[in-house]
Motif scaffolding. Structure first.
Motif, PDB file in Angstrom:
ATOM      1  N   ASP A 192      -2.301   5.887   4.957  1.00  8.94           N
ATOM      2  CA  ASP A 192      -3.059   4.682   4.620  1.00  8.94           C
ATOM      3  C   ASP A 192      -3.068   3.775   5.843  1.00  8.94           C
ATOM      4  OD1 ASP A 192      -4.088   2.293   3.703  1.00  8.94           O
ATOM      5  OD2 ASP A 192      -2.889   2.228   1.870  1.00  8.94           O
ATOM      6  N   GLU A 193      -4.196   3.701   6.528  1.00  2.34           N
ATOM      7  CA  GLU A 193      -4.255   2.910   7.762  1.00  2.34           C
ATOM      8  C   GLU A 193      -4.048   1.416   7.491  1.00  2.34           C
ATOM      9  OE1 GLU A 193      -8.344   2.250   9.376  1.00  2.34           O
ATOM     10  OE2 GLU A 193      -8.841   3.840   7.948  1.00  2.34           O
ATOM     11  N   ASN A 194      -4.472   0.934   6.341  1.00  2.00           N
ATOM     12  CA  ASN A 194      -4.276  -0.482   6.017  1.00  2.00           C
ATOM     13  C   ASN A 194      -2.789  -0.814   5.869  1.00  2.00           C
ATOM     14  OD1 ASN A 194      -7.068  -1.209   5.926  1.00  2.00           O
ATOM     15  ND2 ASN A 194      -7.229  -0.252   3.912  1.00  2.00           N
ATOM     16  N   TYR A 195      -2.029   0.123   5.305  1.00  2.00           N
ATOM     17  CA  TYR A 195      -0.585  -0.081   5.195  1.00  2.00           C
ATOM     18  C   TYR A 195       0.041  -0.115   6.590  1.00  2.00           C
ATOM     19  CZ  TYR A 195       4.320   0.785   4.084  1.00  2.00           C
ATOM     20  OH  TYR A 195       5.692   0.706   3.998  1.00  2.00           O
ATOM     21  N   PHE A 196      -0.430   0.760   7.476  1.00  2.00           N
ATOM     22  CA  PHE A 196       0.057   0.754   8.858  1.00  2.00           C
ATOM     23  C   PHE A 196      -0.224  -0.585   9.520  1.00  2.00           C
ATOM     24  CE2 PHE A 196      -1.119   1.195  13.360  1.00  2.00           C
ATOM     25  CZ  PHE A 196       0.091   1.603  13.890  1.00  2.00           C
ATOM     26  N   TYR A 197      -1.435  -1.127   9.310  1.00  2.00           N
ATOM     27  CA  TYR A 197      -1.766  -2.417   9.904  1.00  2.00           C
ATOM     28  C   TYR A 197      -0.793  -3.502   9.433  1.00  2.00           C
ATOM     29  CZ  TYR A 197      -6.278  -0.312  11.131  1.00  2.00           C
ATOM     30  OH  TYR A 197      -7.258   0.493  11.633  1.00  2.00           O
ATOM     31  N   ARG A 198      -0.471  -3.488   8.127  1.00  2.00           N
ATOM     32  CA  ARG A 198       0.426  -4.504   7.577  1.00  2.00           C
ATOM     33  C   ARG A 198       1.835  -4.354   8.145  1.00  2.00           C
ATOM     34  NH1 ARG A 198      -2.163  -3.037   2.723  1.00  2.00           N
ATOM     35  NH2 ARG A 198      -0.280  -1.968   1.992  1.00  2.00           N
ATOM     36  N   VAL A 199       2.317  -3.116   8.222  1.00  2.00           N
ATOM     37  CA  VAL A 199       3.661  -2.871   8.746  1.00  2.00           C
ATOM     38  C   VAL A 199       3.744  -3.276  10.215  1.00  2.00           C
ATOM     39  CG1 VAL A 199       5.363  -1.091   9.295  1.00  2.00           C
ATOM     40  CG2 VAL A 199       4.182  -1.036   7.103  1.00  2.00           C
ATOM     41  N   PHE A 200       2.719  -2.923  10.992  1.00  2.00           N
ATOM     42  CA  PHE A 200       2.716  -3.257  12.417  1.00  2.00           C
ATOM     43  C   PHE A 200       2.795  -4.767  12.612  1.00  2.00           C
ATOM     44  CE2 PHE A 200       1.252  -4.062  16.644  1.00  2.00           C
ATOM     45  CZ  PHE A 200       1.569  -2.935  17.381  1.00  2.00           C
ATOM     46  N   LYS A 201       1.995  -5.514  11.865  1.00  2.00           N
ATOM     47  CA  LYS A 201       2.009  -6.969  12.016  1.00  2.00           C
ATOM     48  C   LYS A 201       3.330  -7.556  11.547  1.00  2.00           C
ATOM     49  CE  LYS A 201      -0.669 -11.149  11.248  1.00  2.00           C
ATOM     50  NZ  LYS A 201      -1.914 -11.734  10.692  1.00  2.00           N
ATOM     51  N   GLN A 202       3.912  -6.971  10.510  1.00  2.00           N
ATOM     52  CA  GLN A 202       5.200  -7.455  10.026  1.00  2.00           C
ATOM     53  C   GLN A 202       6.288  -7.290  11.083  1.00  2.00           C
ATOM     54  OE1 GLN A 202       6.593  -5.419   6.528  1.00  2.00           O
ATOM     55  NE2 GLN A 202       8.353  -6.749   6.255  1.00  2.00           N
ATOM     56  N   VAL A 203       6.253  -6.181  11.818  1.00  2.00           N
ATOM     57  CA  VAL A 203       7.281  -5.905  12.830  1.00  2.00           C
ATOM     58  C   VAL A 203       7.015  -6.665  14.120  1.00  2.00           C
ATOM     59  CG1 VAL A 203       8.299  -4.111  14.289  1.00  2.00           C
ATOM     60  CG2 VAL A 203       7.830  -3.638  11.872  1.00  2.00           C
ATOM     61  N   LYS A 204       5.747  -6.674  14.579  1.00  2.00           N
ATOM     62  CA  LYS A 204       5.424  -7.233  15.892  1.00  2.00           C
ATOM     63  C   LYS A 204       4.869  -8.653  15.850  1.00  2.00           C
ATOM     64  CE  LYS A 204       6.766  -3.950  18.513  1.00  2.00           C
ATOM     65  NZ  LYS A 204       7.861  -4.183  19.471  1.00  2.00           N
ATOM     66  N   GLY A 205       4.470  -9.117  14.690  1.00  2.00           N
ATOM     67  CA  GLY A 205       3.950 -10.478  14.602  1.00  2.00           C
ATOM     68  C   GLY A 205       2.479 -10.611  14.925  1.00  2.00           C
ATOM     69  N   ILE A 206       1.859  -9.547  15.450  1.00  2.00           N
ATOM     70  CA  ILE A 206       0.422  -9.519  15.720  1.00  2.00           C
ATOM     71  C   ILE A 206      -0.115  -8.169  15.260  1.00  2.00           C
ATOM     72  CG2 ILE A 206       0.484 -11.124  17.661  1.00  2.00           C
ATOM     73  CD1 ILE A 206       0.471  -8.780  19.559  1.00  2.00           C
ATOM     74  N   THR A 207      -1.420  -8.053  15.124  1.00  2.00           N
ATOM     75  CA  THR A 207      -2.000  -6.798  14.685  1.00  2.00           C
ATOM     76  C   THR A 207      -1.987  -5.773  15.819  1.00  2.00           C
ATOM     77  OG1 THR A 207      -4.263  -7.339  15.351  1.00  2.00           O
ATOM     78  CG2 THR A 207      -3.546  -8.084  13.169  1.00  2.00           C
ATOM     79  N   ALA A 208      -2.182  -4.520  15.456  1.00  2.00           N
ATOM     80  CA  ALA A 208      -2.210  -3.460  16.460  1.00  2.00           C
ATOM     81  C   ALA A 208      -3.361  -3.673  17.440  1.00  2.00           C
ATOM     82  CB  ALA A 208      -2.337  -2.103  15.775  1.00  2.00           C
ATOM     83  N   VAL A 209      -4.500  -4.120  16.943  1.00  2.00           N
ATOM     84  CA  VAL A 209      -5.652  -4.380  17.806  1.00  2.00           C
ATOM     85  C   VAL A 209      -5.334  -5.499  18.785  1.00  2.00           C
ATOM     86  CG1 VAL A 209      -8.051  -5.156  17.864  1.00  2.00           C
ATOM     87  CG2 VAL A 209      -7.309  -3.535  16.098  1.00  2.00           C
TER      88      VAL A 209
END
Length: 254
Positions: A192-209
């Motif tokens: 689920d790419e949307n779940y990945f986006y949420r996890v990435f922002k939660q860890v790094k504070g910004i989106t993957a993009v």
């Protein structure tokens, strides 16, 4: 050591490194000196005899300073001395501040081999939807015992460790490959790419993009390709100022 760290060895200090053959690692070494008398060196505790030998830090800024220093040396040798010198001084100042702000090193419990094996297992299976039960089975421990031990020796639960290591790999891929964020998410076991986006922002504070847009540098394509369990650093090189070396040899009659 079971976390990213900077090792500082000053002139005259005896040192020895022993690497665990069962725990893959990557290292960058920078050997430097200051021209003239030692008094010309900046008055940093880090550079004084008896200063801290290890500074633990996973700060991306400091890692990127090291990486940029290597890139300048590799790609811009013409003005390497000035640019690399400024980068090195900045890095030393930041490390010295960390050393001053950190409590004195305390003896640490040795990490159990099962934890080291579990960390290695995670790194080798970042592309799979890894579960804590699977991880526990790989080292012969129960789910509960593995969870307690992970928190005790790493400060994170097994699930948090899996997530953070996947996101760290995602950061590498975002900066060193041209694949889309969606493709990178799938390569790390996220269906689920949307779940990945949420996890990435939660860890790094910004989106993957945003992360790719903020930190991407086309020169990173020159770095050593990423492999399983690897961190992308330049291939081994010895870099020096040939003019300075020849001048020193003449003075010494070599």
């Amino acid at each position: 050591m079971n976390e990213p760290s900077f090792i500082v060895t000053r002139p005259g200090e005896r040192h020895e490194y022993r690497y665990d053959p069962g725990q893959p690692s990557r290292h960058l070494f920078v050997h430097f000196t200051f021209e003239g008398a030692e008094t010309e060196a900046p008055p940093l505790r880090l550079l004084q005899r008896g200063g801290p030998p290890i500074i633990r830090s996973g700060d991306e800024l400091l890692a990127n300073l090291m990486k940029q220093l290597m890139l300048v040396a590799y790609l811009h040798p013409g003005n390497f001395r000035r640019r690399a010198g400024l980068l090195l001084l900045t890095l030393l100042e930041e490390l010295d501040s960390l050393a001053e702000d950190s409590p004195a090193d305390r003896p640490e419990e040795a990490i159990p081999p099962q934890i080291a094996k579990a960390l290695d297992y995670i790194d080798k299976h970042l592309g799979a939807p890894l579960t804590v039960d699977e991880l526990a089975a790989s080292v012969g421990w129960t789910h509960e015992h593995l969870s307690r031990s992970f928190v005790r020796f790493t400060g994170r639960s097994p699930r948090e460790t899996i997530v953070h290591r996947k996101i760290e790999r995602a950061c590498q891929l975002l900066l060193h490959e041209e694949r889309s964020v969606k493709e990178i998410a799938y390569s790390l076991g996220y269906s689920d790419e949307n779940y990945f986006y949420r996890v990435f922002k939660q860890v790094k504070g910004i989106t993957a993009v945003e992360y790719r847009r903020k930190y991407f540098n086309p020169w990173y394509s020159e770095l050593h390709p990423i492999g399983e369990g690897d961190t992308p650093y330049p291939q081994n090189r010895i870099l020096f100022n040939a003019a300075m070396l020849n001048d020193k040899q003449d003075k010494q009659g070599l």
